[in-house]
Enzyme design. Structure first.
Site, short mmCIF file in Angstrom:
data_model
loop_
_atom_site.label_atom_id
_atom_site.label_comp_id
_atom_site.label_asym_id
_atom_site.label_seq_id
_atom_site.Cartn_x
_atom_site.Cartn_y
_atom_site.Cartn_z
N GLY A 119 -7.65 20.77 19.11
CA GLY A 119 -7.23 22.15 18.85
C GLY A 119 -7.68 23.05 19.99
O GLY A 119 -8.09 22.57 21.05
N GLY A 120 -7.61 24.34 19.79
CA GLY A 120 -7.97 25.30 20.83
C GLY A 120 -9.46 25.35 21.10
O GLY A 120 -9.89 25.79 22.16
N GLN A 130 0.78 -1.24 0.00
CA GLN A 130 0.00 0.00 0.00
C GLN A 130 0.81 1.29 0.00
O GLN A 130 0.49 2.23 -0.73
CB GLN A 130 -0.94 0.01 1.23
CG GLN A 130 -1.85 1.20 1.27
CD GLN A 130 -2.70 1.32 2.52
OE1 GLN A 130 -3.21 2.37 2.84
NE2 GLN A 130 -2.88 0.24 3.26
C1 LIG Z 1 5.81 -4.77 3.55
C2 LIG Z 1 6.89 -5.77 3.95
C3 LIG Z 1 6.78 -6.03 5.48
C4 LIG Z 1 6.64 -7.08 3.19
O1 LIG Z 1 7.63 -8.00 3.53
P1 LIG Z 1 7.95 -9.26 2.56
O2 LIG Z 1 6.68 -9.79 2.01
O3 LIG Z 1 8.82 -10.19 3.29
O4 LIG Z 1 8.69 -8.58 1.31
P2 LIG Z 1 10.15 -7.96 1.20
O5 LIG Z 1 9.97 -6.60 0.63
O6 LIG Z 1 10.95 -8.00 2.46
O7 LIG Z 1 10.86 -8.93 0.19
C5 LIG Z 1 10.42 -9.06 -1.11
C6 LIG Z 1 10.98 -10.34 -1.67
O8 LIG Z 1 10.53 -10.46 -3.02
C7 LIG Z 1 11.64 -10.55 -3.87
N1 LIG Z 1 11.37 -9.80 -5.09
C8 LIG Z 1 10.79 -8.58 -5.19
N2 LIG Z 1 10.73 -8.21 -6.49
C9 LIG Z 1 11.29 -9.20 -7.21
C10 LIG Z 1 11.53 -9.41 -8.59
N3 LIG Z 1 11.15 -8.51 -9.50
N4 LIG Z 1 12.13 -10.54 -8.97
C11 LIG Z 1 12.52 -11.47 -8.06
N5 LIG Z 1 12.32 -11.34 -6.73
C12 LIG Z 1 11.71 -10.22 -6.32
C13 LIG Z 1 12.77 -9.91 -3.12
O9 LIG Z 1 14.00 -10.34 -3.58
C14 LIG Z 1 12.49 -10.33 -1.69
O10 LIG Z 1 12.97 -11.64 -1.49
P3 LIG Z 1 14.29 -11.90 -0.60
O11 LIG Z 1 13.91 -11.60 0.81
O12 LIG Z 1 14.56 -13.35 -0.91
O13 LIG Z 1 15.35 -10.98 -1.07
C15 LIG Z 1 8.29 -5.24 3.61
O14 LIG Z 1 8.38 -5.08 2.21
C16 LIG Z 1 8.62 -3.90 4.27
O15 LIG Z 1 8.91 -3.80 5.47
N6 LIG Z 1 8.63 -2.83 3.45
C17 LIG Z 1 9.00 -1.51 3.90
C18 LIG Z 1 7.92 -0.88 4.72
C19 LIG Z 1 6.63 -0.82 3.99
O16 LIG Z 1 6.51 -0.26 2.94
N7 LIG Z 1 5.60 -1.37 4.66
C20 LIG Z 1 4.23 -1.12 4.29
C21 LIG Z 1 3.76 -1.85 3.17
S1 LIG Z 1 2.13 -1.27 2.86
#
Ligand SMILES: CC(C)(COP(=O)(O)OP(=O)(O)OC[C@H]1O[C@@H](n2cnc3c(N)ncnc32)[C@H](O)[C@@H]1OP(=O)(O)O)[C@@H](O)C(=O)NCCC(=O)NCCS
Length: 423
Positions: free
Chosen positions: A244-245, A16
């Protein structure tokens, strides 16, 4: 759709926070290329309401984008990424900590490959500090940015807000940063790294709570309806206080259902008129001259009684009837609108804030519209892309690849997930 015409964005964001930002930029006219993991943004399948269709979670945050799937874990996928990087003005991502580094593309490398590109990054807590390695979702940011400790009733648990201030709020902050960096790039020729931490964004939105935090070192918070005192330390949860105030509260109206409430601000300037109108009906014809409520100081002190009296008046009226009584008195007020109220509201429709779209998998659906109205660049809202819908188009049009090259890359697995190995 003219404001950002010619700006091309390599959008690696998911879920999001990031997609909120890139959707807004698309609505301002940027060419947003959603660069997806071949499995697709996880939200395509999350909270699905129609079988085999992209979820509303996805469709509502990814309008007006093109989708290309690229496997960044293959050398061929990485070469496509590098080519695209050189053709884009902005790259943005909100992966968990270290994901881009593991791909081999930290900001330094990206800047070296395209010195003009601006990079936007959302992290839960930023790239520095003790929390830098942690992942985050909406409510984690609300918990850690000060929103939850200040939301709810003082004797109850902390609450999250329905507004997605951690995710969508951070996306808005990123959009501002990216546009500023783009402006600087246009003057200097140099891109820069724009980072927004969700926790920082929530703190920014809780700014007035930090105002109150410091006021507590000098005295109580007289406008709060709950007890406060000098040296209290923590800003308490204060229910529906106005923040607020001016004094404010939600008033329960007929027929006393879940959303039969009107939020009323008893602004200093309107008290006399308000008291004259409600006093006679609640058996207090002299309310306007009652010393308990003479000035804001007295009303702050006696606000529980004041709210009781206003609630008593409101018992006979619906929220809309009460609003119609207060509007001519110039009392700032607003009915608590349910999602159903808003989906059918004439004002909302007139401002194109709830718009109907068509989608090849799900048919008709509705999206919340563009809240920023540019007079010379009105948004035209179009449906979200299917997974990889524009892969060939982008490779051809943006990168100039021919069919043979695209075929060879496809054969090598550049656009697909690697087959599962038996183990
Ligand atoms: C949201 C969140 C918790 C999701 O965590 P997650 O599902 O584990 O996803 P991550 O972003 O950590 O990892 C994505 C994975 O997809 C893989 N990936 C993403 N795009 C890719 C692509 N085009 N090709 C191949 N692999 C891909 C990445 O390599 C990663 O795998 P890895 O851990 O083996 O390197 C995390 O992305 C996050 O903390 N983001 C920052 C804060 C944020 O925006 N949070 C709010 C989201 S609304």
């Amino acid at each position: 759709m003219e404001a950002l015409k010619g700006v091309r964005i390599l959008d690696m964001t998911h879920v999001q926070a990031g997609p909120t930002c890139s959707q807004l930029l698309a609505w301002m006219g940027a060419d947003v290329i959603k660069f997806e993991n071949p499995q697709g943004d996880a939200t395509r399948g999350q909270l699905r309401d129609v079988p085999n269709a992209d979820s509303l979670y996805f469709t509502m945050l990814n309008c007006n984008k093109r989708s290309i799937t690229v496997n960044m874990k293959s050398p061929e996928g990485k070469s496509v990424f590098v080519d695209l990087l050189k053709k884009c003005d902005i790259i943005m991502e909100n992966f968990g900590p270290g994901v881009l580094d593991r791909f081999g593309f930290p900001w330094e490398k990206i800047h070296e490959l395209n010195p003009r590109i601006v990079m936007g990054s959302i992290k839960g807590f930023g790239s520095t500090g003790p929390y830098a390695d942690f992942k985050a979702y909406e409510n984690v940011a609300q918990a850690m940015g000060g929103a939850m400790s200040t939301t709810g009733m003082p004797d109850g648990p902390p609450f999250v807000t329905g507004a997605q201030i951690g995710d969508s709020g951070t996306g808005l902050h990123l959009a501002i940063g990216l546009l500023a960096a783009l402006h600087q790039r246009d003057r200097t020729g140099q891109g820069q790294y724009v980072e927004v931490a969700m926790m920082d964004g929530v703190m920014n939105l809780c700014r007035v709570k930090f105002r109150d935090h410091q006021r507590l070192t000098h005295g109580d918070l007289s406008e709060y309806s709950v007890p406060t005192y000098k040296g209290m330390g923590e800003v308490p949860r204060a229910g529906n206080d106005s923040g607020g105030g001016q004094l404010g509260n939600a008033i329960h109206c007929k027929p006393h259902g879940a959303n039969d409430w009107l939020y009323v601000v008893v602004q200093e300037a309107v008290w006399a008129g308000l008291a004259k109108r409600i006093g006679p009906e609640i058996g207090m014809p002299d309310l306007a001259s009652d010393p308990h409520f003479a000035h804001i100081g007295e009303r702050r002190k006696n606000q529980q009684l004041m709210w009781t009296l206003i609630n008593k008046f409101a018992e006979k009226y619906t929220k809309r009837e009460f609003m119609a009584i207060l509007n001519p008195l110039d009392v700032p007020c607003g009915p608590i609108m349910s999602t159903e109220d808003l989906a059918n509201d004439e004002h909302v429709r007139g401002r194109e804030m709830y718009v109907e779209l068509d989608h090849p998998q799900r048919g008709k659906w509705w999206n919340v519209g563009m809240p920023i109205k540019l007079s010379a660049s009105p948004a035209r809202i179009e449906r979200s892309p299917l997974l990889g819908e524009h892969t060939d188009e982008v490779l051809r049009e943006v990168l100039g690849y021919d069919a043979a090259r695209i075929g060879a890359l496809r054969q090598a697995g550049a656009f697909s997930a690697p087959p599962k190995t038996r183990g």
